[in-house]
Design a protein around this motif. Structure first.
Motif, short mmCIF file in Angstrom:
data_model
loop_
_atom_site.label_atom_id
_atom_site.label_comp_id
_atom_site.label_asym_id
_atom_site.label_seq_id
_atom_site.Cartn_x
_atom_site.Cartn_y
_atom_site.Cartn_z
N THR A 1 -1.42 2.58 -8.82
CA THR A 1 -1.94 0.94 -8.53
C THR A 1 -2.25 1.03 -9.97
N GLY A 2 -2.91 -0.80 -10.50
CA GLY A 2 -3.69 -1.36 -11.73
C GLY A 2 -2.25 -0.28 -12.45
N ARG A 3 -0.95 -0.87 -12.84
CA ARG A 3 -0.64 -1.05 -13.66
C ARG A 3 -0.51 -1.89 -15.01
N LYS A 4 -0.19 -1.79 -16.45
CA LYS A 4 0.08 -2.48 -16.85
C LYS A 4 -1.41 -3.35 -17.15
N LYS A 5 -1.62 -5.21 -16.70
CA LYS A 5 -2.70 -5.59 -16.89
C LYS A 5 -3.16 -5.80 -15.30
N SER A 6 -2.72 -5.06 -14.40
CA SER A 6 -2.98 -5.83 -13.44
C SER A 6 -3.80 -4.94 -12.30
N LEU B 1 -3.16 -1.51 -3.08
CA LEU B 1 -3.31 0.07 -2.76
C LEU B 1 -3.03 1.36 -2.80
N VAL B 2 -4.25 1.89 -2.65
CA VAL B 2 -3.32 3.10 -2.86
C VAL B 2 -4.44 4.22 -2.16
N ILE B 3 -4.06 4.90 -0.86
CA ILE B 3 -4.65 5.48 0.05
C ILE B 3 -4.14 7.26 0.41
N ASN B 4 -5.33 7.93 -0.25
CA ASN B 4 -4.71 9.42 -0.07
C ASN B 4 -5.52 10.14 1.49
N PHE B 5 -4.15 9.39 2.22
CA PHE B 5 -5.00 10.53 3.37
C PHE B 5 -5.27 11.77 3.36
N ASN B 6 -4.55 12.68 2.78
CA ASN B 6 -5.15 13.86 1.71
C ASN B 6 -5.58 13.38 0.92
N VAL B 7 -6.36 15.01 0.47
CA VAL B 7 -7.23 14.81 -0.95
C VAL B 7 -6.02 16.05 -1.47
N VAL C 1 0.96 -1.32 -0.12
CA VAL C 1 -0.03 -0.02 0.52
C VAL C 1 0.86 1.17 -0.41
N MET C 2 0.20 2.43 -1.02
CA MET C 2 0.88 3.55 -0.66
C MET C 2 0.25 4.41 -0.21
N ILE C 3 0.54 5.62 1.09
CA ILE C 3 -0.35 6.68 1.43
C ILE C 3 0.61 7.50 1.16
N LYS D 1 10.31 -1.07 -3.32
CA LYS D 1 10.30 -2.71 -4.38
C LYS D 1 10.48 -3.84 -4.34
N ASN D 2 11.62 -4.14 -3.46
CA ASN D 2 11.76 -5.77 -3.20
C ASN D 2 11.37 -6.05 -1.76
N GLY D 3 10.41 -5.59 -1.34
CA GLY D 3 9.40 -6.13 -0.50
C GLY D 3 10.07 -6.07 0.73
N LYS D 4 10.97 -4.84 1.70
CA LYS D 4 11.32 -5.07 2.62
C LYS D 4 10.46 -4.56 3.47
N PHE D 5 9.23 -2.88 3.06
CA PHE D 5 8.39 -2.97 3.71
C PHE D 5 7.19 -3.23 2.74
N ASN D 6 5.87 -2.53 3.56
CA ASN D 6 4.86 -3.26 2.47
C ASN D 6 3.65 -1.76 2.70
N ILE D 7 4.24 -1.12 3.66
CA ILE D 7 3.81 -0.13 3.38
C ILE D 7 4.57 1.31 2.93
N LEU D 8 4.08 3.02 2.35
CA LEU D 8 4.89 3.80 2.15
C LEU D 8 3.91 4.90 1.89
N VAL D 9 4.61 5.24 3.44
CA VAL D 9 3.99 7.27 3.67
C VAL D 9 4.70 7.78 2.65
N SER D 10 4.32 7.93 2.17
CA SER D 10 4.55 9.34 1.22
C SER D 10 4.01 10.97 0.56
N THR D 11 5.06 12.05 0.43
CA THR D 11 4.18 13.07 -0.27
C THR D 11 4.00 13.16 -1.69
N ASP D 12 4.06 13.80 -2.63
CA ASP D 12 3.90 13.57 -4.04
C ASP D 12 5.10 13.79 -5.05
#
Length: 483
Positions: free
Chosen positions: A333-338, A313-319, A245-247, A289-300
């Motif tokens: 998310t939903g990249r290529k054919k996923s 899953l992508v969560i917009n904590f802020n609009v 998930v990316m937040i 990318k290598n799966g050492k964490f499954n949540i990334l909290v980020s700015t734009d």
């Protein structure tokens, strides 16, 4: 090998690289763009994020690069450092077997190191606007032989404030260079630039695509008060039980606060924002990318710079305050054919921004159904089980997946400080029995060390026979580079 790629009559090394990279068939944008760029046509491309547009310009550029020509032959300008590194990586992988050298140059890197790199044989440069302008102004980059000029993420690049920078770059490249402009949206600023500098460009719009592919990304909103936001976030994560998930948050301060809260609650989380050093940002993206964490909290900063095909899953904590950033955020998310999901948390103050986004994308986003307690409990157990797998596999994920099995990257403990040149390394390797020029790939000579690609499965043979080799009458240690 896919017949469609073969029908383009690409170089055998490019075709082999595409096969190694898992390009089974061209995406829609690739089918539209690659032939046009190979025919040296100026194009303006409107295509959604995650559609495969990087390869659509990388493949024809790599195909037409003259490897023995030491001059810079293509320039790609992108808005962020992260995206510069991502584009460089993709181009390098596509062109690696053909021995194409690509460099990424951007701010907050030592200028002197970039100047040294540009003095070596570099075929393609991926750059951010400010830093390429610095090099042009200093005369430390030669653009006279540029054959292709690409503007990626043009909706960001041609915003007010950047237009003057882009006009400066346009005026610095050869008039006869082939120009490609890629954007998820085409607005007034882009049209003005096109009228001025790309009058004969053909518009390529990938048909039957909205800004977002609704079938691939399920979009929802959640109405929530600020004081309940964090608890609601945890309930969303547990009930959805995503693999990754990316937040997204609007400020660095919110990112750091949320990261600390999630870490205290024992989530496998990492953070990404502009106050971090570039090296730290690079390692963070690599670890995620290598799966050492499954949540990334980020700015734009990550909205345009991370290409990972399995973010669930992508969560917009802020609009987002910029409606275009909504497109780029959930496009992680939903990249290529996923398939993927996005959930946007909306408070009362956010409603006007959500209305702007919905007007922009052309449809209403439905509210998420009430989250049931039993879904939270079941999802939490599933999510925590997934966390155990992540922790168990961390030790096995220290190295990124190897793309080209026939290539071994060697490290030599000698460089410019010992007067070592590329030609010296080539001569030393050619003196080894069974090795010739066809087996020697890209060579990077740095101050204290050098790196060499050995092709055709010959690298392991060298490593078995030699711990050191003679370069310019100096004994130099060699070993496998596992970067």
């Amino acid at each position: 090998m896919n017949n469609k790629f073969e029908s383009l009559k690409l170089n055998k090394d490019i075709l082999k690289a595409l096969y190694n990279l898992g390009y089974n068939s061209p995406s829609k944008v690739q089918s539209e763009v690659i032939p046009r760029l190979l025919r040296y046509e100026n194009i303006i491309v409107k295509s959604k994020t995650g559609s495969g547009k990087t390869a659509s310009f990388a493949i024809p550029i790599c195909e037409t690069v003259e490897v023995d020509n030491n001059n810079l032959q293509a320039l790609i300008v992108v808005p962020t450092r992260e995206l510069a590194l991502q584009v460089k990586e993709e181009i390098s992988n596509i062109g690696r077997l053909k021995k194409i050298r690509c460099s990424a140059i951007f701010g907050k890197q030592p200028m002197k190191d970039q100047i040294k790199e540009l003095k070596q044989r570099v075929h393609i440069v991926v750059a951010t606007p400010g830093r390429i302008i610095d090099h042009i102004s200093r005369g430390t980059i030669n653009l006279e032989s540029i054959r292709y000029f690409i503007i990626d993420e043009a909706d960001k690049m041609l915003k007010k404030g950047f237009v003057e920078d882009m006009e400066f770059i346009f005026n610095s490249i050869p008039k006869n260079s082939i120009k490609g402009l890629f954007s998820a949206t085409i607005d007034k600023d882009i049209k003005n630039i096109c009228l001025e500098y790309m009058k004969d460009a053909e518009m390529v719009e990938v048909k039957n695509e909205n800004l977002l592919n609704n079938k691939q990304i399920s979009e929802k909103t959640v109405k929530v008060e600020d004081k309940k936001k964090y608890d609601t976030l945890k309930n969303i994560i547990y009930s959805q039980a995503p693999v990754s998930v990316m937040i997204f948050c609007n400020t660095k301060e919110t990112v750091t606060k949320l990261y600390k809260n999630l870490k205290e609650d024992r989530f496998l989380v990492t953070e990404l924002h502009g106050d971090m050093s570039q090296d730290k940002r690079n390692f963070t993206i690599k670890d995620f990318k290598n799966g050492k964490f499954n949540i990334l909290v980020s700015t734009d900063v990550a909205g345009r710079g991370i290409h990972i095909d399995d973010i669930s899953l992508v969560i917009n904590f802020n609009v987002p305050r910029d409606k275009e950033n909504y497109i780029h955020r959930i496009g992680r998310t939903g990249r290529k054919k996923s398939f993927g999901k996005s959930i946007t948390m909306v408070n009362q103050k956010d409603e006007k921004y959500m209305e702007e986004i919905e007007h922009y994308i052309g449809y209403k986003i439905e509210d998420l159904d009430d989250i049931k307690k039993e879904d939270i409990a079941l999802g939490k157990a599933k999510f925590e089980e997934n966390n155990k797998k992540v922790l168990k596999n961390r030790k096995n994920r220290n190295e990124e997946k190897k793309v080209h099995s026939e290539v071994t990257r060697l490290y030599l403990n000698a460089g410019k400080k010992k007067k070592i040149r590329v030609i010296d390394i080539v001569g030393a390797l050619n003196s080894i029995e069974g090795i010739n020029n066809e087996d020697i790939g890209v060579i990077e000579v740095q101050d204290l060390c050098s790196y060499v690609d050995i092709l055709n499965h010959k690298g392991e043979i060298i490593l078995k026979k030699y711990k050191e080799i003679s370069v310019k009458k100096k004994m130099v240690k060699i070993k496998k580079d596992n970067r």
